[in-house]
Design a protein around this motif. Structure first.
Motif, PDB file in Angstrom:
ATOM      1  N   ALA A 178      43.779  74.523  10.499  1.00  0.00           N
ATOM      2  CA  ALA A 178      43.304  74.593   9.120  1.00  0.00           C
ATOM      3  C   ALA A 178      44.303  73.902   8.208  1.00  0.00           C
ATOM      4  O   ALA A 178      45.514  74.134   8.296  1.00  0.00           O
ATOM      5  CB  ALA A 178      43.128  76.037   8.702  1.00  0.00           C
ATOM      6  N   LYS A 179      43.771  73.047   7.332  1.00  0.00           N
ATOM      7  CA  LYS A 179      44.604  72.303   6.390  1.00  0.00           C
ATOM      8  C   LYS A 179      44.057  72.502   4.989  1.00  0.00           C
ATOM      9  O   LYS A 179      42.898  72.183   4.719  1.00  0.00           O
ATOM     10  CB  LYS A 179      44.599  70.812   6.739  1.00  0.00           C
ATOM     11  N   SER A 180      44.881  73.022   4.105  1.00  0.00           N
ATOM     12  CA  SER A 180      44.420  73.290   2.745  1.00  0.00           C
ATOM     13  C   SER A 180      44.406  72.029   1.882  1.00  0.00           C
ATOM     14  O   SER A 180      43.655  71.946   0.917  1.00  0.00           O
ATOM     15  CB  SER A 180      45.304  74.352   2.091  1.00  0.00           C
ATOM     16  N   THR A 181      45.230  71.043   2.240  1.00  0.00           N
ATOM     17  CA  THR A 181      45.260  69.779   1.509  1.00  0.00           C
ATOM     18  C   THR A 181      45.476  68.640   2.497  1.00  0.00           C
ATOM     19  O   THR A 181      45.858  68.854   3.654  1.00  0.00           O
ATOM     20  CB  THR A 181      46.399  69.735   0.464  1.00  0.00           C
ATOM     21  N   SER A 182      45.280  67.423   2.020  1.00  0.00           N
ATOM     22  CA  SER A 182      45.461  66.255   2.885  1.00  0.00           C
ATOM     23  C   SER A 182      46.925  66.062   3.272  1.00  0.00           C
ATOM     24  O   SER A 182      47.226  65.353   4.229  1.00  0.00           O
ATOM     25  CB  SER A 182      44.942  65.002   2.177  1.00  0.00           C
TER      26      SER A 182
ATOM     27  N   GLY B  58      48.940  71.681   8.501  1.00  0.00           N
ATOM     28  CA  GLY B  58      47.969  72.596   9.061  1.00  0.00           C
ATOM     29  C   GLY B  58      48.611  73.705   9.863  1.00  0.00           C
ATOM     30  O   GLY B  58      49.804  73.680  10.180  1.00  0.00           O
ATOM     31  N   GLU B  59      47.820  74.700  10.175  1.00  0.00           N
ATOM     32  CA  GLU B  59      48.265  75.819  10.987  1.00  0.00           C
ATOM     33  C   GLU B  59      47.128  76.253  11.898  1.00  0.00           C
ATOM     34  O   GLU B  59      45.962  75.996  11.630  1.00  0.00           O
ATOM     35  CB  GLU B  59      48.704  76.983  10.101  1.00  0.00           C
ATOM     36  N   ASP B  60      47.490  76.900  13.010  1.00  0.00           N
ATOM     37  CA  ASP B  60      46.476  77.356  13.963  1.00  0.00           C
ATOM     38  C   ASP B  60      45.472  78.262  13.265  1.00  0.00           C
ATOM     39  O   ASP B  60      45.840  79.105  12.440  1.00  0.00           O
ATOM     40  CB  ASP B  60      47.131  78.119  15.106  1.00  0.00           C
ATOM     41  N   HIS B  61      44.198  78.096  13.599  1.00  0.00           N
ATOM     42  CA  HIS B  61      43.160  78.834  12.884  1.00  0.00           C
ATOM     43  C   HIS B  61      41.954  79.031  13.802  1.00  0.00           C
ATOM     44  O   HIS B  61      41.782  78.309  14.789  1.00  0.00           O
ATOM     45  CB  HIS B  61      42.753  78.060  11.630  1.00  0.00           C
TER      46      HIS B  61
END
Length: 476
Positions: free
Chosen positions: A323-327, A331-334
């Motif tokens: 999951a990435k909140s911005t470009s 990211g982090e595992d999700h």
């Protein structure tokens, strides 16, 4: 005389057949799919194929690999039946590993996957010692066992990913797996020929000195049986409030129940993910509305959502990824979900992100939303940033490219291009509403009082999620 005696003795020895049996070293592999640490899927590595003939368009992860061996498909089906048995109050090796086969060689309880047997032979000269004959026999058998294990390990590494993702209702299990093979040979030699027979038993470990397939808190049949009763009652309680309306209304209800009755784990960020208790990865954390260090992380939300969708016959799969909140984010595992809707298309649902972390200590923080409900891959979630950009699917079955190159897989994500449009949602929601509709946006802003659904629709001119008389729905 001496020469003749030696010749006779050698000839006699050549007519005798000596037989021996020895064990070869075991093979063993393991994979933990309780949380996700995989490399991003590289499409170029795969020979893309449709799902298996007769499969339900990928509603099960196991159906996305078209060349899965039949014996592993059979194991998968048998595993699912064992899960159902436990949930129906019966005991088997998934709840009581001591009912599995005891392997005294490794002091462990195992469940057989498949047995390979083979035979081969080689010739040797008279100057070969028994030690050399044994070495040659072992090496010949080892070549066959190595190849069998390579094939098994390749596909089992994908199978265990499917077991972890397709059966979240097996809440008492760790979702970490161990498998291996026990190898032995029997060989007989004489007259310059050695015949080698090998047996290779491939198995799953369910209990050993350093491993138990069950969660630490549920390592007895009695504890599991008690937990199953609580689990079944809780699922029934949640579903009792689910509307009998459209598939969309059911999904909204399930999302809202989970977001309104849970708060994301408060300890994550204070302690490392691996230091949290096992329960946070379990659907029990979200179904049971656990709090504090036991509160759900994304795995708990997503697995609970799949369980509830399955109970309502809504096609749903777990989607592991990053999951990435911005470009700019690494990211982090999700973990989130993909659901099949009544229009025949699939859409993404991220219940965790619909229940954002806030300073509030209350279960209902006031910022629960539908922002991540039934989205398509091309929907913008920020300027120039699509859902597919923010939620790329990761692939965890193996990081071994040699293994991955053997799989024939369908696409890892099923979702369509754009979000689901519940075209009659607002009218249905307003049928039994008061004549005056007090409407609020999801951020709590009061939008006004409207005389009817048509009045509201014409005034707002927007397609957004609204709270209408306390109920969330979509406007047209």
């Amino acid at each position: 005389m001496v020469i003749i005696c030696l010749f006779v003795c050698t000839a006699m020895r050549g007519q005798q057949m000596t037989q021996k049996t020895i064990d070869l070293p075991d093979y063993e592999s393991s994979l933990d799919v309780s949380h996700f640490n995989g490399a991003l899927l590289n499409n170029a590595m795969f020979e893309w194929a449709k799902t298996r003939s007769g499969a339900d368009k990928g509603a099960r992860w196991i159906d996305r690999i078209s060349n899965m061996p039949d014996y592993l498909l059979s194991y998968y089906d048998g595993y699912g039946e064992k899960v159902k048995e436990v949930l129906n109050g019966k005991s088997n090796w998934l709840s009581d590993p001591t009912t599995a086969v005891y392997d005294s060689k490794g002091n462990r309880y195992v469940v057989e996957i498949k047995t390979f047997e083979g035979s081969t032979q080689f010739d040797y000269t008279d100057d070969f010692t028994e030690s050399q004959i044994q070495s040659s026999a072992v090496e010949l058998a080892k070549v066959a066992c190595d190849q069998n294990w390579k094939d098994v390990d390749c596909f089992v590494s994908y199978l265990v990913l499917c077991l972890g993702l397709d059966f979240p209702e097996a809440f008492w299990l760790k979702n970490s797996f161990k498998w291996g093979s026990s190898n032995s040979i029997s060989y007989q030699f004489g007259a310059g020929t050695c015949i080698v027979d090998y047996t290779q038993v491939v198995y799953f470990v369910v209990k050993s000195e350093d491993y138990d397939c069950r969660m630490e808190a549920l390592q007895s049949p009695e504890l599991i049986s008690s937990a199953v009763v609580g689990y079944n009652n809780k699922v029934a309680e949640i579903l009792a409030g689910c509307p009998d309306g459209t598939e969309y209304e059911k999904i909204v209800y399930l999302n809202d129940w989970l977001t309104m009755h849970n708060r994301y784990n408060t300890q994550l960020g204070i302690v490392q993910l691996d230091d949290l208790p096992e329960i946070v990865f379990s659907p029990l954390s979200a179904l049971g509305s656990l709090t504090g260090a036991d509160g759900p992380v994304c795995e708990g939300y997503a697995r609970a959502f799949k369980i509830l969708c399955d109970q309502k016959s809504i096609p749903c799969v777990l989607a592991p990824g990053v999951a990435k909140s911005t470009s700019l984010s690494k990211g982090e595992d999700h973990l989130w979900n993909e659901v099949g809707m009544d229009d025949g298309k699939w859409y993404a649902v991220d219940v965790t992100w619909n229940d954002p972390v806030t300073p509030s200590t209350e279960m209902v923080s006031g910022v629960e939303s539908h922002d991540w409900l039934l989205l398509g891959k091309d929907d913008l979630v920020a300027p120039d940033w699509t859902f597919a950009d923010s939620h790329p699917v990761s692939f965890l079955a193996s990081l071994n490219e040699e293994y991955v190159s053997q799989w024939k897989l369908s696409a890892p994500s099923l979702i369509t291009d754009h979000k689901y449009d519940p075209s009659t949602g607002i009218d249905a929601a307003a049928v039994n509403a008061d004549s005056a509709l007090r409407v609020y946006s999801l951020d709590g802003k009061f939008l006004g009082v409207f005389k009817s659904a048509n009045d509201m629709r014409e005034s707002l001119h927007s397609r957004q999620v609204l709270i209408v008389n306390g109920k969330k729905t979509f406007s047209k």
